[in-house]
Design an enzyme around this catalytic site. Structure first.
Site, PDB file in Angstrom:
ATOM      1  N   GLU A  68       7.694  31.335  16.580  1.00 43.11           N
ATOM      2  CA  GLU A  68       7.011  30.670  15.470  1.00 43.11           C
ATOM      3  C   GLU A  68       5.534  31.053  15.583  1.00 43.11           C
ATOM      4  O   GLU A  68       4.939  30.890  16.655  1.00 43.11           O
ATOM      5  CB  GLU A  68       7.174  29.143  15.569  1.00 43.11           C
ATOM      6  CG  GLU A  68       6.521  28.473  14.383  1.00 43.11           C
ATOM      7  CD  GLU A  68       6.692  26.964  14.349  1.00 43.11           C
ATOM      8  OE1 GLU A  68       7.360  26.397  15.245  1.00 43.11           O
ATOM      9  OE2 GLU A  68       6.117  26.356  13.422  1.00 43.11           O
ATOM     10  N   ARG A 299      15.025  27.755  30.194  1.00 42.66           N
ATOM     11  CA  ARG A 299      13.682  28.274  29.972  1.00 42.66           C
ATOM     12  C   ARG A 299      13.023  28.604  31.296  1.00 42.66           C
ATOM     13  O   ARG A 299      13.434  28.109  32.340  1.00 42.66           O
ATOM     14  CB  ARG A 299      12.754  27.321  29.202  1.00 42.66           C
ATOM     15  CG  ARG A 299      13.251  26.004  28.871  1.00 42.66           C
ATOM     16  CD  ARG A 299      12.331  25.059  28.117  1.00 42.66           C
ATOM     17  NE  ARG A 299      11.015  25.445  27.747  1.00 42.66           N
ATOM     18  CZ  ARG A 299      10.656  25.765  26.514  1.00 42.66           C
ATOM     19  NH1 ARG A 299      11.542  25.772  25.542  1.00 42.66           N
ATOM     20  NH2 ARG A 299       9.402  26.058  26.247  1.00 42.66           N
ATOM     21  N   LYS A 309       3.296  25.697  24.169  1.00 42.46           N
ATOM     22  CA  LYS A 309       2.219  26.096  23.264  1.00 42.46           C
ATOM     23  C   LYS A 309       1.272  24.937  22.973  1.00 42.46           C
ATOM     24  O   LYS A 309       0.065  25.106  22.910  1.00 42.46           O
ATOM     25  CB  LYS A 309       2.819  26.628  21.959  1.00 42.46           C
ATOM     26  CG  LYS A 309       3.235  28.078  22.061  1.00 42.46           C
ATOM     27  CD  LYS A 309       3.544  28.657  20.709  1.00 42.46           C
ATOM     28  CE  LYS A 309       4.974  28.335  20.349  1.00 42.46           C
ATOM     29  NZ  LYS A 309       5.496  29.101  19.225  1.00 42.46           N
TER      30      LYS A 309
HETATM   31  P1  ATP Z   1       6.724  26.119  23.234  1.00 42.27           P
HETATM   32  O1  ATP Z   1       7.698  25.259  23.969  1.00 42.27           O
HETATM   33  O2  ATP Z   1       5.752  26.820  24.111  1.00 42.27           O
HETATM   34  O3  ATP Z   1       6.075  25.445  22.080  1.00 42.27           O
HETATM   35  P2  ATP Z   1       8.585  27.285  21.450  1.00 42.27           P
HETATM   36  O4  ATP Z   1       9.980  27.279  21.921  1.00 42.27           O
HETATM   37  O5  ATP Z   1       8.254  26.290  20.440  1.00 42.27           O
HETATM   38  O6  ATP Z   1       7.611  27.307  22.672  1.00 42.27           O
HETATM   39  P3  ATP Z   1       8.880  29.581  19.829  1.00 42.27           P
HETATM   40  O7  ATP Z   1       7.836  30.409  19.195  1.00 42.27           O
HETATM   41  O8  ATP Z   1       9.771  28.796  18.970  1.00 42.27           O
HETATM   42  O9  ATP Z   1       8.158  28.682  20.874  1.00 42.27           O
HETATM   43  O10 ATP Z   1       9.734  30.473  20.827  1.00 42.27           O
HETATM   44  C1  ATP Z   1      10.266  31.711  20.519  1.00 42.27           C
HETATM   45  C2  ATP Z   1      11.407  31.988  21.460  1.00 42.27           C
HETATM   46  O11 ATP Z   1      10.955  31.956  22.804  1.00 42.27           O
HETATM   47  C3  ATP Z   1      12.480  30.930  21.347  1.00 42.27           C
HETATM   48  O12 ATP Z   1      13.740  31.571  21.292  1.00 42.27           O
HETATM   49  C4  ATP Z   1      12.336  30.115  22.582  1.00 42.27           C
HETATM   50  O13 ATP Z   1      13.568  29.583  22.984  1.00 42.27           O
HETATM   51  C5  ATP Z   1      11.778  31.123  23.574  1.00 42.27           C
HETATM   52  N1  ATP Z   1      10.999  30.450  24.607  1.00 42.27           N
HETATM   53  C6  ATP Z   1       9.952  29.614  24.441  1.00 42.27           C
HETATM   54  N2  ATP Z   1       9.511  29.131  25.625  1.00 42.27           N
HETATM   55  C7  ATP Z   1      10.315  29.687  26.572  1.00 42.27           C
HETATM   56  C8  ATP Z   1      10.382  29.584  28.000  1.00 42.27           C
HETATM   57  N3  ATP Z   1       9.548  28.814  28.696  1.00 42.27           N
HETATM   58  N4  ATP Z   1      11.333  30.304  28.647  1.00 42.27           N
HETATM   59  C9  ATP Z   1      12.178  31.098  27.966  1.00 42.27           C
HETATM   60  N5  ATP Z   1      12.168  31.230  26.628  1.00 42.27           N
HETATM   61  C10 ATP Z   1      11.257  30.542  25.929  1.00 42.27           C
HETATM   62 MG    MG Z   2      10.297  26.645  18.806  1.00 40.02          MG
END
Ligand code: ATP
Ligand code: MG
Length: 599
Positions: A68, A299, A309
């Site tokens: 995102e 994760r 984030k």
């Molecule tokens: P955050 O928890 O930092 O806000 P998010 O999941 O909202 O991260 P996205 O931009 O939606 O951020 O993530 C893009 C992809 O990265 C998604 O498929 C998510 O599952 C993966 N992702 C995010 N954080 C991790 C992590 N700590 N380990 C592995 N994959 C991750």
């Molecule tokens: Mg997300």
């Protein structure tokens, strides 16, 4: 390193690289040709941009990385990128980069640009497969109408709080909305007016009609559209209703013919909804089997940083760090400036593997991978962090003795450089002791050491001030003892220290970093900000070899005995290069006080 109250297991275990449960699934699917028959057959007909790839090579596996654009990528995302692009690469598949941009409030084009930069920097190529969920808004809207027409969706006009109260809890069922029985015609009419902008934010939402009594809260009539009178970074003012993540994601996967939709464990309970939506679209004859399948993995959690984030935004906004690319930040922009090579991050991701069990990975594992790569690639140089003057009494005043220094001890192809040996040189303060403790093999009165690539010297005395602080050290050298040349150079001394000619060294600034958080798992604490390490950055003036003045930005070195460094920028005012320390030579977390204390 694990402290009281920290529940997750810190894993130091290195798994066999390559094999993981995701790869096993893919191998099985390839064997059974599970995706060979995939092709778009739905109506409305696919837009031309889809036909590019939906009709060719349909047997290939397709993954996607779906960020995102509401923040910068961090090391957690790197795990997902390495997995998605990695398996596509391994199995001759394709990985799409798809921006999941359905929430205009927090999304921004500057994040899109940074994310593209970071994925590229990691060394992955999405080729022509760059997509935006917002490109599918028209599809998503027309499918929503089908859901309404089939009695599978309704417009709810309860307030946000009412919807929440009706939802129930993990232990109690939800209650049907009074608007659930609206007629198809009324639903279609209001939904169209929602799109036309006739209502205020929050006045209506579109919900799927599934089951308010389901034990899985995600199936309790999930909201799939909400009104947001906001400008979108791509569609501008075209839309004032926006689809929700769960609805958008599975449909985007299906439109792009994704085969394996890999996401993190928090989406496990959403999988039934993912399948529910796509199965309905099959029933409506929009999609055909085989459908994309969602698989979840754990994760990445790393000690001493936060990988969220929202929390990272807070660190930047409240100025606890110097921006997104502060080298202490676990953002990909940050670790790039810190000097972590992309190969080091990929090696780390390969080593930690992919599984379904939650764990907290020790930050030193990442540092070990970074060292492994830098050890091979970096030339060696000398840097004096805390200088102490050493005067060689029997060395002629004007003499400059050329010494050959090896650039890389394990790679002779990297050649040699010349360093000049003069009467006055700098050594590290920590390499001299007037009263040496037992086992100290470096300089002290009466002892001999080798000045690496130069001569053997013997300490003859020192000057100190009234507080006992050492001002200068004196010694004499043995002209026959020059490294690599003299045949009589057989004398063995235990100490071997680095040095710089005081006439030829140049000043530089170095940024030394330590863990950003003192606690291994700061988010388990009451206030994670209180866990910030007040000494996570130390700035010092130091001395380096003169050859470093013409180094291009971004070049990395091992400064012998001090670690790996990257040339970050140039301080024009003080005319000094500024180096960031990427990582020390060994894991010294918690034992690093000496070098930063010096004068
Ligand atoms: P955050 O928890 O930092 O806000 P998010 O999941 O909202 O991260 P996205 O931009 O939606 O951020 O993530 C893009 C992809 O990265 C998604 O498929 C998510 O599952 C993966 N992702 C995010 N954080 C991790 C992590 N700590 N380990 C592995 N994959 C991750
Ligand atoms: Mg997300």
């Amino acid at each position: 390193m694990k402290k009281k109250g920290e529940t997750k297991k810190i894993s130091g275990e290195v798994k066999k690289p390559g094999i993981n449960f995701i790869r096993n699934i893919i191998e099985k699917d390839l064997k059974t040709n599970a995706f060979a028959e995939r092709k778009w057959t739905g109506s409305p007909a696919p837009a031309s941009e889809f036909t590019n790839y939906t009709n060719i090579d349909s047997a290939r596996i397709r993954t996607r990385f779906p960020p995102e654009p509401n923040g910068y990528l961090h090391l957690g995302h790197a795990k997902s990128i390495c997995l998605n692009f990695g398996v596509a690469e391994n199995y001759n598949g394709i990985c799409h980069l798809r921006f999941d941009d359905t929430n205009p409030i927090s999304e921004d084009d500057k994040y899109v640009k940074s994310i593209l930069r970071s994925v590229k920097w990691l060394g992955f190529d999405w080729k022509r497969q760059l997509f935006f969920a917002s490109d599918y808004f028209e599809y998503l809207y027309s499918f929503a109408i089908l859901f309404i027409k089939n009695g599978d969706a309704f417009v709810d006009s309860m307030s946000f709080d009412e919807i929440k109260n009706y939802r129930g809890t993990l232990t109690t069922p939800g209650t049907d909305s009074p608007f659930r029985s609206r007629s198809v015609e009324e639903n279609l009419d209001i939904f169209e007016k929602m799109r036309l902008g006739e209502f205020k934010d929050g006045s209506h939402v579109l919900r799927l009609k599934i089951d308010m009594k389901s034990p899985n809260i995600n199936l309790r009539d999930p909201v799939i559209y909400r009104i947001r009178h906001e400008k979108h970074h791509k569609t501008g003012g075209k839309w004032c209703i926006y689809p929700m993540y769960d609805y958008t994601h599975c449909i985007s996967d299906a439109l792009e013919n994704i085969t394996h939709s890999l996401c993190t464990l928090e989406f496990e309970d959403h999988r039934v909804l993912y399948d529910w939506i796509l199965t309905r679209l099959v029933n409506y004859k929009i999609l055909e089997d085989p459908l994309p399948k969602q698989y979840e993995f754990s994760r990445l959690n790393l000690t001493h940083v936060v990988l969220s984030k929202r929390k990272l935004i807070q660190l930047v906004d409240e100025k606890h760090v110097d921006g997104w690319d502060d080298p202490r930040m676990p953002t990909l922009e940050g670790v790039k400036r810190r000097g972590y090579p992309p190969e080091g991050i990929k090696l780390f991701c390969e080593k930690i593997g992919v599984s379904k069990s939650d764990s907290l990975i020790d930050y030193t594992q990442l540092e070990d991978s970074v060292r492994e790569i830098l050890d091979q690639s970096c030339d060696r140089r000398f840097l004096i962090l805390n200088p102490l003057k050493l005067i060689i009494e029997n060395f002629p005043n004007d003499l400059e003795e050329r010494c050959n220094a090896t650039n890389h001890p394990k790679d002779s192809k990297k050649g040699e450089r010349e360093i000049l040996f003069t009467k006055e040189i700098w050594i590290e303060q920590t390499d001299f002791e007037k009263n040496p403790p037992k086992g100290f093999f470096r300089l002290y009165p009466g002892n001999k050491v080798r000045l690496k690539y130069g001569f053997i010297v013997e300490c003859t005395g020192y000057d100190q001030d009234e507080n006992g602080k050492i001002q200068k050290v004196f010694c004499r050298y043995f002209p026959e003892s020059k490294s690599g040349i003299s045949k009589s150079n057989t004398e063995k001394v235990k100490g071997n220290i680095h040095w710089l000619s005081s006439r030829h060294s140049i000043k530089c600034k170095v940024n030394l970093f330590d863990r950003l958080f003192l606690s291994a798992d700061p988010l388990t604490k009451k206030d994670f900000l209180k866990e910030l390490n007040p000494n996570s950055k130390t700035v010092k003036t130091a001395l380096v070899e003169p050859s470093l003045i013409n180094t291009p930005l971004g070049k990395q070195f091992q400064f012998e005995r001090h670690g790996y460094f990257i040339l970050d920028c140039f301080d024009e005012i003080n005319n000094m290069p500024i180096f960031n320390r990427t990582v020390t030579l060994r894991d010294t977390w918690g034992k690093r006080s000496n070098e930063t204390k010096g004068s």
